[in-house]
Write a protein that holds these residues in place. Structure first.
Motif, mmCIF file in Angstrom:
data_model
loop_
_atom_site.group_PDB
_atom_site.id
_atom_site.type_symbol
_atom_site.label_atom_id
_atom_site.label_comp_id
_atom_site.label_asym_id
_atom_site.label_seq_id
_atom_site.Cartn_x
_atom_site.Cartn_y
_atom_site.Cartn_z
ATOM 1 N N TYR A 248 0.776 -1.372 0.071
ATOM 2 C CA TYR A 248 0.244 0.153 -0.101
ATOM 3 C C TYR A 248 0.844 1.229 0.015
ATOM 4 O O TYR A 248 1.864 1.193 0.485
ATOM 5 N N THR A 249 0.560 2.395 -0.746
ATOM 6 C CA THR A 249 1.069 3.602 -0.503
ATOM 7 C C THR A 249 0.633 4.110 0.949
ATOM 8 O O THR A 249 -0.097 3.503 1.716
ATOM 9 N N ASN A 250 0.916 5.309 1.373
ATOM 10 C CA ASN A 250 0.861 6.149 2.659
ATOM 11 C C ASN A 250 1.071 7.350 2.469
ATOM 12 O O ASN A 250 1.051 7.957 1.429
ATOM 13 N N GLU A 251 0.809 8.238 3.911
ATOM 14 C CA GLU A 251 0.819 9.556 3.761
ATOM 15 C C GLU A 251 2.033 10.008 3.263
ATOM 16 O O GLU A 251 2.089 11.180 2.642
ATOM 17 N N LYS A 252 3.104 9.472 3.592
ATOM 18 C CA LYS A 252 4.435 9.895 2.876
ATOM 19 C C LYS A 252 4.550 9.911 1.632
ATOM 20 O O LYS A 252 5.079 10.944 0.875
ATOM 21 N N ILE A 257 3.845 13.322 -3.676
ATOM 22 C CA ILE A 257 3.223 13.362 -4.973
ATOM 23 C C ILE A 257 2.417 14.843 -4.893
ATOM 24 O O ILE A 257 2.766 15.617 -5.962
ATOM 25 N N ARG A 258 2.026 15.009 -3.699
ATOM 26 C CA ARG A 258 1.227 16.535 -3.674
ATOM 27 C C ARG A 258 2.474 17.611 -3.892
ATOM 28 O O ARG A 258 1.912 18.715 -4.530
ATOM 29 N N SER A 259 3.541 17.593 -3.398
ATOM 30 C CA SER A 259 4.534 18.851 -3.357
ATOM 31 C C SER A 259 5.003 18.867 -4.830
ATOM 32 O O SER A 259 5.940 19.778 -5.175
ATOM 33 N N ASN A 260 4.775 17.769 -5.534
ATOM 34 C CA ASN A 260 5.523 17.896 -6.987
ATOM 35 C C ASN A 260 4.437 17.809 -8.061
ATOM 36 O O ASN A 260 4.723 17.382 -9.197
ATOM 37 N N LEU A 261 3.273 18.112 -7.768
ATOM 38 C CA LEU A 261 2.246 17.804 -8.850
ATOM 39 C C LEU A 261 2.525 19.012 -9.916
ATOM 40 O O LEU A 261 2.093 18.847 -11.125
ATOM 41 N N ASP A 262 3.314 20.187 -9.518
ATOM 42 C CA ASP A 262 3.394 21.255 -10.681
ATOM 43 C C ASP A 262 4.579 20.735 -11.717
ATOM 44 O O ASP A 262 4.708 21.191 -12.786
ATOM 45 N N ARG A 263 5.154 19.275 -11.322
ATOM 46 C CA ARG A 263 6.160 18.851 -12.049
ATOM 47 C C ARG A 263 5.521 17.697 -12.985
ATOM 48 O O ARG A 263 6.202 17.059 -13.936
ATOM 49 N N VAL A 286 -4.373 10.683 -5.565
ATOM 50 C CA VAL A 286 -4.238 11.331 -4.469
ATOM 51 C C VAL A 286 -4.882 12.668 -4.316
ATOM 52 O O VAL A 286 -5.396 13.070 -3.449
ATOM 53 N N VAL A 287 -5.100 13.224 -5.640
ATOM 54 C CA VAL A 287 -5.755 14.628 -5.597
ATOM 55 C C VAL A 287 -7.523 14.294 -5.472
ATOM 56 O O VAL A 287 -8.075 15.074 -4.777
ATOM 57 N N LYS A 288 -7.993 13.478 -6.067
ATOM 58 C CA LYS A 288 -9.223 13.215 -6.225
ATOM 59 C C LYS A 288 -10.082 12.321 -5.064
ATOM 60 O O LYS A 288 -11.111 12.450 -4.825
ATOM 61 N N PHE A 289 -8.875 11.502 -4.374
ATOM 62 C CA PHE A 289 -9.443 10.734 -3.337
ATOM 63 C C PHE A 289 -8.781 11.241 -2.007
ATOM 64 O O PHE A 289 -7.778 10.497 -1.484
ATOM 65 N N ALA A 290 -8.599 12.615 -1.940
ATOM 66 C CA ALA A 290 -7.844 13.014 -0.769
ATOM 67 C C ALA A 290 -8.043 12.639 0.849
ATOM 68 O O ALA A 290 -7.099 12.553 1.733
ATOM 69 N N ARG A 294 -4.381 5.752 2.147
ATOM 70 C CA ARG A 294 -3.473 4.577 1.421
ATOM 71 C C ARG A 294 -4.411 4.258 0.039
ATOM 72 O O ARG A 294 -5.674 4.174 0.155
ATOM 73 N N HIS A 295 -3.351 3.517 -0.859
ATOM 74 C CA HIS A 295 -4.102 2.932 -1.824
ATOM 75 C C HIS A 295 -3.464 1.833 -2.191
ATOM 76 O O HIS A 295 -1.978 1.408 -1.886
ATOM 77 N N GLN A 296 -4.043 0.643 -2.862
ATOM 78 C CA GLN A 296 -3.560 -0.464 -2.935
ATOM 79 C C GLN A 296 -2.293 -0.341 -4.237
ATOM 80 O O GLN A 296 -2.519 0.289 -5.217
ATOM 81 N N VAL A 297 -1.443 -1.355 -3.957
ATOM 82 C CA VAL A 297 -0.363 -1.443 -4.887
ATOM 83 C C VAL A 297 -0.232 -2.887 -5.325
ATOM 84 O O VAL A 297 0.146 -3.650 -4.252
ATOM 85 N N PHE A 298 -0.158 -3.428 -6.601
ATOM 86 C CA PHE A 298 -0.225 -4.992 -6.806
ATOM 87 C C PHE A 298 1.342 -4.993 -7.605
ATOM 88 O O PHE A 298 1.648 -4.218 -8.258
ATOM 89 N N ILE A 299 2.043 -5.651 -6.854
ATOM 90 C CA ILE A 299 3.354 -6.148 -7.495
ATOM 91 C C ILE A 299 3.354 -7.547 -8.224
ATOM 92 O O ILE A 299 3.096 -8.509 -7.847
ATOM 93 N N GLU A 300 3.319 -7.136 -9.409
ATOM 94 C CA GLU A 300 2.882 -8.321 -10.505
ATOM 95 C C GLU A 300 4.467 -9.058 -11.460
ATOM 96 O O GLU A 300 4.859 -7.873 -11.989
#
Length: 632
Positions: A248-252, A257-263, A286-290, A294-300
């Motif tokens: 999973y992703t986390n707040e960090k 991501i939020r601090s680099n959206l301009d890039r 991250v923007v639309k589901f603020a 956390r969001h799921q991450v699948f390693i395949e």
């Protein structure tokens, strides 16, 4: 100087999942076919997730197979993990999904094309479509070669004027750095075809050796594998499978991501194309589901013989340095080494309302289109359209009736009807919720629904069709039998029911009545059924579903009959919507642009109201009456 080469019946432009199905269908139906690809290494390429199937997409693959297509057979030969999704829910949403060895999948499909009779594979970029009197007459390669043909199928995927974006870096290539097709768009515009820009994306690929799997949840395949193809022997797909992994992703992660959206090209306004709502980038999530922390991450795994791991759920177009920091906040990826950067890709495609329901362009006779170029997303959606475009181009040249699958017949029917009828402002993705009659359109009965059509077309052999008729007869006979087998309230029966937490019997009931109980099934009740004879697994599955859901199935069949009444009300081709004074201007414009073939299809056009349909029906009656008088 240009050179003219041998004549072909059909030219297929593109050899991705749509192009492969289109080319194989045409060649198997006896048409002399040539398929063009910018690179033979990209045949049936999986530039994003190397899997086939999934929710609703598994239905499409089963339907492709039932009609005589290739995708199901290929994934059965090349999968490394297989899983039936939604097993805890009803059969309408059961969906098969298999992780592929992407290299093996491509190689298997390439061999299939190269060894198909009537089919030529050619590496070349097509830059022009030739027409005579509004009808396709040939195609032209970048090197000046002219290939005369009677019909052409566009299956260009994401290659037309493609560009890939990773932060501030922009490369004018197709996926995986492959050559883009930069000239054909101009030719299509000259033919009066409208183009739009869409975009999609893919996550990074990470070196397996740099991943700490101990911090992730292991995801296993099914113990008993169910094949995609109805022709695959189930015993042949029982094999050792690889594991996938969940983290999973986390707040960090989100803060980086939020601090680099301009890039990000998405938020910096660099990307022109519209992306898929149902497969968003991690920036969008991250923007639309603020509110989600956390969001799921699948390693395949990408295959058996590579260390590349696909990072599902984290597609991105952020710069490389941000990608490293972002991925390394995810548990298990703290030391991740990126093999391939994540990137977004944008490309030219069409509003598919320019197509007939046969996937032929309204403005150019003999020009068909299938796949992501039609504004859809996904390998399965592409393959389904490619198959139907191939079938209909072939039927047109053979002087036979073309095939338009109804929404009540197939997910493919829903997919194509949605594309050619509704305005699609983003890449279209198939979902079970889009199908009104999904209890009838299950993946398990795709052969019962569509194999007769595949046989009628000529893609299903007599032998396979006879086997289907035999299966159907066994199902019907067994359904009738269980309705008449009576089970009494003996001690053995009562103890059996109690053991399965089922209500004891007060009087004798039919076996069918017991099957309908939620906690019981045809298989569970085998010890009580003394007359049962051995039956194939596919027959057992159908008997259980038909008996258990008989009431719901009957209700949906009645709904289909109502639906058909509108579908068979065909709209005269000569009808001028601007002559219908009672229609609102928006409805006149939408109906004139789409030119629906039936009242049912007209009712599904965005901006056409029930009141407009009522006006149309009255006008059609007057129109038909006046034309009948003229012919008397």
């Amino acid at each position: 100087m240009s050179y003219t080469y041998e004549n072909y019946d059909i030219a297929v432009i593109g050899a991705g999942h749509a192009g492969c199905e289109a080319a194989l269908a045409c060649a198997r139906l006896g048409l002399k076919t040539i398929v063009f690809t910018v690179n033979v290494e990209s045949i049936a390429l999986m530039p994003c997730n190397p899997n086939i199937g999934g929710s609703s997409k598994g239905h499409l693959v089963r339907e492709i197979d039932a009609l005589g297509g290739q995708m199901g057979k290929t994934i059965d030969q090349t999968f490394i993990q297989s899983k039936m999704l939604n097993k805890s829910k009803g059969p309408a949403v059961h969906s098969l999904r298999a992780q592929a060895d992407k290299h093996d999948y491509t190689e298997f499909m390439r061999r299939t094309l190269e060894n198909q009779e009537n089919l030529t594979v050619k590496q070349a970029e097509i830059v022009d479509i030739l027409t005579e009197d509004g009808h396709v007459s040939g195609v032209v390669t970048h090197t000046g070669g002219i290939y005369p043909c009677k019909a052409a199928i566009l299956a260009t995927g994401v290659y037309l004027k493609a560009r890939c974006l990773c932060g501030e870096s922009i490369t004018y290539t197709g996926p995986n750095g492959l050559q883009a097709a930069t000239h054909l768009s101009d030719s299509l515009k000259r033919l009066g075809i409208e183009l739009v820009r869409f975009k999609t994306g893919t996550p990074a690929r990470i070196d397996k050796r740099s991943i700490d799997f101990s911090k992730m949840e292991e995801q296993f395949g099914d113990e008993t594998v169910v094949p995609f193809s109805f022709t695959t022997n189930p015993e042949d797909v029982q094999k050792d499978q690889v594991s996938c992994w969940l983290t999973y992703t986390n707040e960090k992660t989100h803060e980086i991501i939020r601090s680099n959206l301009d890039r990000s090209p998405i938020y910096a306004g660099v990307i022109e194309g519209v992306g898929p709502r149902y497969c968003p980038s991690i920036e969008d999530k991250v923007v639309k589901f603020a509110d989600k922390n956390r969001h799921q991450v699948f390693i395949e795994p990408e295959g058996n013989y590579t260390n590349e791991m696909y990072i599902g759920g984290m597609s991105s177009s952020l710069p490389e340095d941000v990608q490293y920091r972002m991925y390394r906040t995810v548990p298990g990826l703290e030391n991740a080494r990126i093999v391939r950067n994540a990137y977004a890709i944008e490309y030219d495609c069409i509003p598919a309302t320019q197509l007939k329901s046969t996937l032929e362009f309204k403005k150019v006779e003999g020009l068909f289109s299938g796949g992501q170029f039609n504004g859809s997303s996904g390998y399965e959606e592409a393959a389904a359209q490619g198959l139907m475009a191939g079938i209909n181009a072939s039927m047109k040249l053979l002087g036979k009736e073309q095939i338009v699958l109804k929404r009540s017949e197939a997910y493919i029917g829903v997919l194509i009807d949605d594309l050619v009828t509704k305005e699609t402002h983003e890449p279209y993705r198939m979902m079970t919720s889009r199908a009104e009659y999904r209890l009838l359109l299950r993946q398990d009965n795709a052969d019962m629904r569509l194999t007769p059509i595949g046989h009628q077309v000529g893609l299903i052999s007599d032998e396979r069709y006879e086997a289907l008729l035999e299966k159907k007869a066994m199902i019907e006979k067994e359904i009738e039998r269980v309705k008449h087998v009576m089970i009494g309230g003996s001690k053995e029966v009562q103890e059996f029911l109690e053991a399965h937490k089922s209500t004891p019997l007060k009087t004798a009931v039919s076996l069918a009545e017991l099957i309908r109980r939620p906690e019981l099934s045809y298989e569970i009740l085998e010890p009580l059924d003394k007359e049962r004879e051995p039956l194939p697994e596919g027959v057992i599955e159908q008997v259980n579903i038909h008996v258990k859901y008989e009431g719901y199935i009957t209700r949906q069949l009645r709904q289909v009959e109502q639906f058909k009444k509108m579908e068979v009300k065909l709209i005269p081709e000569a009808l001028d919507y601007n002559d219908i004074s009672g229609l609102r201007i928006e409805a006149q414009q939408k109906l004139s642009a789409v030119r629906p073939h039936s009242v049912g299809q007209a009712s599904r056009i965005s901006g056409v109201t029930p009141a407009d349909i009522s006006v149309l029906l009255i006008y059609m009656e007057q129109f038909n009456r006046s034309h009948r008088k003229e012919t008397v």
